[in-house]
Structures are given as C-alpha cells and as structure tokens.
Write an enzyme that holds these catalytic residues in place. Structure first.
Site, PDB file in Angstrom:
ATOM      1  N   VAL A 104      36.687  32.948  44.428  1.00 10.98           N
ATOM      2  CA  VAL A 104      37.078  32.873  43.019  1.00 10.98           C
ATOM      3  C   VAL A 104      38.347  32.034  42.904  1.00 10.98           C
ATOM      4  O   VAL A 104      39.268  32.191  43.716  1.00 10.98           O
ATOM      5  CB  VAL A 104      37.300  34.306  42.457  1.00 10.98           C
ATOM      6  CG1 VAL A 104      37.874  34.245  41.053  1.00 10.98           C
ATOM      7  CG2 VAL A 104      35.984  35.073  42.466  1.00 10.98           C
ATOM      8  N   TYR A 107      40.461  29.963  45.846  1.00  8.50           N
ATOM      9  CA  TYR A 107      39.955  30.310  47.175  1.00  8.50           C
ATOM     10  C   TYR A 107      38.764  29.457  47.609  1.00  8.50           C
ATOM     11  O   TYR A 107      38.320  29.536  48.750  1.00  8.50           O
ATOM     12  CB  TYR A 107      39.611  31.807  47.267  1.00  8.50           C
ATOM     13  CG  TYR A 107      40.824  32.637  47.617  1.00  8.50           C
ATOM     14  CD1 TYR A 107      41.861  32.785  46.703  1.00  8.50           C
ATOM     15  CD2 TYR A 107      40.959  33.227  48.868  1.00  8.50           C
ATOM     16  CE1 TYR A 107      42.995  33.513  47.024  1.00  8.50           C
ATOM     17  CE2 TYR A 107      42.088  33.951  49.197  1.00  8.50           C
ATOM     18  CZ  TYR A 107      43.103  34.095  48.277  1.00  8.50           C
ATOM     19  OH  TYR A 107      44.230  34.795  48.606  1.00  8.50           O
ATOM     20  N   ASP A 192      36.625  38.532  53.870  1.00  7.30           N
ATOM     21  CA  ASP A 192      37.507  37.661  53.096  1.00  7.30           C
ATOM     22  C   ASP A 192      37.178  36.223  53.483  1.00  7.30           C
ATOM     23  O   ASP A 192      36.917  35.941  54.662  1.00  7.30           O
ATOM     24  CB  ASP A 192      38.980  37.931  53.432  1.00  7.30           C
ATOM     25  CG  ASP A 192      39.485  39.191  52.745  1.00  7.30           C
ATOM     26  OD1 ASP A 192      38.671  39.885  52.107  1.00  7.30           O
ATOM     27  OD2 ASP A 192      40.689  39.471  52.845  1.00  7.30           O
ATOM     28  N   HIS A 214      42.369  47.394  62.150  1.00  8.38           N
ATOM     29  CA  HIS A 214      43.430  46.487  61.708  1.00  8.38           C
ATOM     30  C   HIS A 214      44.290  46.133  62.924  1.00  8.38           C
ATOM     31  O   HIS A 214      44.785  47.032  63.614  1.00  8.38           O
ATOM     32  CB  HIS A 214      44.263  47.223  60.652  1.00  8.38           C
ATOM     33  CG  HIS A 214      45.205  46.360  59.899  1.00  8.38           C
ATOM     34  ND1 HIS A 214      46.247  45.713  60.510  1.00  8.38           N
ATOM     35  CD2 HIS A 214      45.280  46.041  58.583  1.00  8.38           C
ATOM     36  CE1 HIS A 214      46.923  45.035  59.592  1.00  8.38           C
ATOM     37  NE2 HIS A 214      46.344  45.217  58.418  1.00  8.38           N
ATOM     38  N   GLU A 284      41.941  48.047  50.302  1.00 10.78           N
ATOM     39  CA  GLU A 284      42.030  48.527  51.686  1.00 10.78           C
ATOM     40  C   GLU A 284      42.377  50.024  51.700  1.00 10.78           C
ATOM     41  O   GLU A 284      41.918  50.769  52.557  1.00 10.78           O
ATOM     42  CB  GLU A 284      43.089  47.725  52.443  1.00 10.78           C
ATOM     43  CG  GLU A 284      42.969  47.809  53.940  1.00 10.78           C
ATOM     44  CD  GLU A 284      43.788  46.725  54.627  1.00 10.78           C
ATOM     45  OE1 GLU A 284      43.226  45.670  54.968  1.00 10.78           O
ATOM     46  OE2 GLU A 284      45.006  46.932  54.804  1.00 10.78           O
TER      47      GLU A 284
HETATM   48  N1  UDP Z   1      39.796  36.184  46.541  1.00 10.90           N
HETATM   49  C1  UDP Z   1      39.324  35.133  45.736  1.00 10.90           C
HETATM   50  N2  UDP Z   1      40.144  34.647  44.764  1.00 10.90           N
HETATM   51  C2  UDP Z   1      41.389  35.136  44.538  1.00 10.90           C
HETATM   52  C3  UDP Z   1      41.844  36.173  45.373  1.00 10.90           C
HETATM   53  C4  UDP Z   1      41.037  36.663  46.363  1.00 10.90           C
HETATM   54  O1  UDP Z   1      38.205  34.661  45.890  1.00 10.90           O
HETATM   55  O2  UDP Z   1      42.084  34.634  43.647  1.00 10.90           O
HETATM   56  C5  UDP Z   1      38.886  36.727  47.570  1.00 10.90           C
HETATM   57  C6  UDP Z   1      38.817  35.835  48.805  1.00 10.90           C
HETATM   58  O3  UDP Z   1      37.568  36.002  49.426  1.00 10.90           O
HETATM   59  C7  UDP Z   1      39.920  36.426  49.643  1.00 10.90           C
HETATM   60  C8  UDP Z   1      39.722  37.912  49.384  1.00 10.90           C
HETATM   61  O4  UDP Z   1      39.359  37.977  48.004  1.00 10.90           O
HETATM   62  O5  UDP Z   1      39.765  36.072  50.993  1.00 10.90           O
HETATM   63  C9  UDP Z   1      40.952  38.772  49.666  1.00 10.90           C
HETATM   64  O6  UDP Z   1      42.063  38.246  48.994  1.00 10.90           O
HETATM   65  P1  UDP Z   1      43.411  37.970  49.781  1.00 10.90           P
HETATM   66  O7  UDP Z   1      43.080  37.154  50.979  1.00 10.90           O
HETATM   67  O8  UDP Z   1      44.412  37.414  48.823  1.00 10.90           O
HETATM   68  O9  UDP Z   1      43.836  39.448  50.132  1.00 10.90           O
HETATM   69  P2  UDP Z   1      44.402  40.102  51.463  1.00 10.90           P
HETATM   70  O10 UDP Z   1      44.015  39.277  52.647  1.00 10.90           O
HETATM   71  O11 UDP Z   1      45.854  40.161  51.259  1.00 10.90           O
HETATM   72  O12 UDP Z   1      43.700  41.436  51.454  1.00 10.90           O
END
Ligand code: UDP
Length: 340
Positions: A104, A107, A192, A214, A284
C-alpha cells in the site's frame, strides 16, 4: 614455630578461598555475558542482503538451543536433520501455497525485490501464488513466472495512513482468505513486503499454524518480551504468561487456521479501537496474545526473520532478511549509505 606455621597455612587457606570465590564470580559473570551475546564457535554466518559476516556468536548454541517446544512443536532450523526429514516427508505430495503481502502506498518500491528474491528461494518446485493486497494494481510488476507460480493481485481500498493500515490489515487478510484464498490454496503465509529472501526456504516451514521467533527476543527471558502491558488492552499479557515472542514479519499455516487467527485479531483490534486504544506493538501485540492461547504447531527459528542489530540472535543461515527493520536498527549515517 609450629604456631607460626599453622597461622601461615591458615592465611593461605583464607587467600585460596578468596581466590576461589573470585574465580567463581568471574566465571558466573562471563557465563551471563555469553548468555546475552556470546562468541562461541568458529562457524561463520553467511552474509545476507542486510548483514555483514561476523562471528557466529550464539549460532551453535542457538542452533541447538531448541529443536522442539515444550508442547512438542518443531522449532525449524533449515539445515537441521529434522528439517531435511520434513522436506523428505513432503517430497511426494503436492501443495498449493499462497504468500500474501500488503503493498500500500510507497511500499510498492519493495515489491519487485521481494518477488524476485522469492522466486529465487521460496518453495521452489511447489505451486505458489502471490496474493498482492494493494491499493494500486499498476504497482504489480509484469513478471514472467514459471508454470505453477503466479501473481494474483487483490485490490484493497486506499489506506493512506500507516496507523490506519495497521488497524485493518488483519481484517483485510481475513476477508481475502475467506472470499478467495481458501478456495485456491491449502496453506497461506503472510509476510511484510519490505523483506528479502537470501537463502532457500522449503517445505520444512509447512505446518497447521506457523509462527516465527522474533530474532531480538529469541533465547531472552520472558520478562524482556514486549508483550502488551496495559491491562485494558485486548492484547494484554499477564506477568509470567507466554512462551516466546513472535514476529509479525512472517506467519502462516492452513487457510482455516490463519483465517481463525486473523479474525480473532480483527475482533481484538476492533474492541481496543472502540475503547480508543491500540497495542504498543500494533498487530504484533495481538498476534502474540492469540499465539499464547492457541500455540503454533510449527515454530520457525529467526533464520526466517532476521536483521542485523546488536540485539539480534546470530543464526547459522539467514534465510529472510527484513530490510525495513534493518534500516530502523541502523545509525542515521549508515541508513543513508544503505539507501534506507
Ligand atoms: N505496509 C504497506 N504500506 C504502508 C505500511 C505498511 O503496504 O504504508 C505493509 C507492508 O507490507 C509492510 C507491512 O505492512 O512491510 C508492515 O509495515 P512496516 O514494515 O512499516 O511495519 P513493521 O515492520 O514495523 O511491523
């Protein structure tokens, strides 16, 4: 003279005892340090996209640190004999596996690298469908795929804000599994997108309900886990509860199991949102709450979710590296060098 001798040996005895106690304290201190981040072996960790080679540290300890949980779920280290047996056991079966990623907004910049690396390392030889949940179908690259592997984009409404997306991701996933994914595949994994496959990931990861340790909390004591501590939250974990801290970077399993998990997390998140609350670690936190009540049947070691930081556990082989969390762990100057 005799008195003098006996008092001298008494003195020696005291000195020796003190020396012994000092050695004992020193040994205890060294043992404590090694438990946190030890340099044990001569084995080297393979360098992944995000990490430089360094001493294996806790690698051998961690490799054998746990092969099975207390509830007898396997802890998967890709090169272990147990994993080899799991792959052999799956060799004559055919699986259809879905890999869901959210893409989204900005990303979309990560998608191509993710897909290219997955095509190099993820479940080669199996039927794999990439479910790309995106607000921009044009961001899905036109990749040529081998037979049995496909990109299957799923349009999701625009979610301009990260905090908002983190609240609805679980419900979007549950919806996609129910309406489409469960009809097309047996297993679904959710990752992710800001990650990269750097070494093989095979059928050893298949299980009914799969969660990933983790890398920063693997082998650490329970009280250090960032479970939700606020009692009013639906993600709240009481002191002493829990087994492991799992990452939200990769989880999966049978469609029915992942659907049940995503649906429950959706309800928990919704209840918290209505009360004006959101867990500190976002989804999480809810994922970890769920996995305490319903323990995973297959636990992936941090080989399957790794990034380089002073807190991460060393692993024998990095298989999936989180580019996003790697960047977050870097000093600002190094971030620029890595184009974070
Ligand atoms: N993501 C996205 N657009 C955004 C934010 C997050 O598509 O604006 C999706 C993307 O797949 C990303 C996942 O959600 O890898 C997790 O987000 P982020 O990596 O920011 O979170 P964290 O790694 O801190 O859990």
């Amino acid at each position: 003279m005799a008195r003098f001798l006996s008092s001298t040996s008494g003195l020696e005895r005291v000195t020796r005892r003190r020396l012994f106690l000092a050695c004992l304290a020193l040994a205890g201190f060294i043992y404590f340090l090694r438990g946190r981040k030890a340099g044990v072996t001569s084995a080297r960790v393979q360098s992944g996209a995000g990490g430089s080679p360094r001493e294996a540290g806790r690698a051998e300890e961690s490799a054998y640190f746990l092969n099975e949980t207390s509830w007898r779920a396997p802890v998967v280290w890709g090169d272990s004999q147990a994993s080899e047996r799991r792959r052999d056991a799956h060799a004559y079966q055919t699986f259809r596996v879905g890999l869901a990623v959210f893409v989204v907004g900005r990303y979309s910049q990560h998608l191509l690298r993710f897909l290219v690396s997955a095509e190099r390392h993820f479940l080669l030889g199996e039927y794999v469908y990439y479910y790309i949940l995106t607000d921009n179908l044009r961001a899905v690259p036109d990749l040529e795929m081998p037979e049995g592997r496909e990109l299957r984009p799923v349009h999701v409404g625009e979610m301009p804000e990260w905090r908002r997306l983190s609240r609805v991701r679980m419900s979007l996933l549950a919806d996609a599994i129910k309406t489409r994914i469960q009809k097309e595949v047996e297993y679904i994994f959710c990752m992710d997108v800001d990650q990269e496959f750097v070494n093989p990931v095979g059928t050893e990861i298949l299980g009914d309900l799969v969660a990933t340790l983790h890398p920063e909390f693997c082998g650490m004591p329970l009280y250090t886990f960032p479970y939700e501590k606020v009692e009013v939250s639906q993600a709240f974990v009481e002191e002493g509860e829990g087994d492991f801290y799992y990452t939200s970077e990769l989880y999966g399993g049978l469609c029915a199991e992942v659907y049940a998990m995503a649906l429950t997390c959706t309800h928990l998140i919704l209840q918290d949102s209505e009360a004006g609350f959101h867990a500190l670690q976002y989804e999480e936190g809810y994922l970890n709450r769920y996995l305490i009540n319903r323990r995973p049947t297959c636990v992936l070691s941090p080989e399957y979710s790794w990034w380089d930081s002073p807190r991460t556990l060393e692993v024998p082989v990095q298989r999936i590296v989180s580019v996003g969390r790697q960047c977050a762990a870097l000093e600002p100057q190094r971030r620029e060098a890595r184009r974070c």
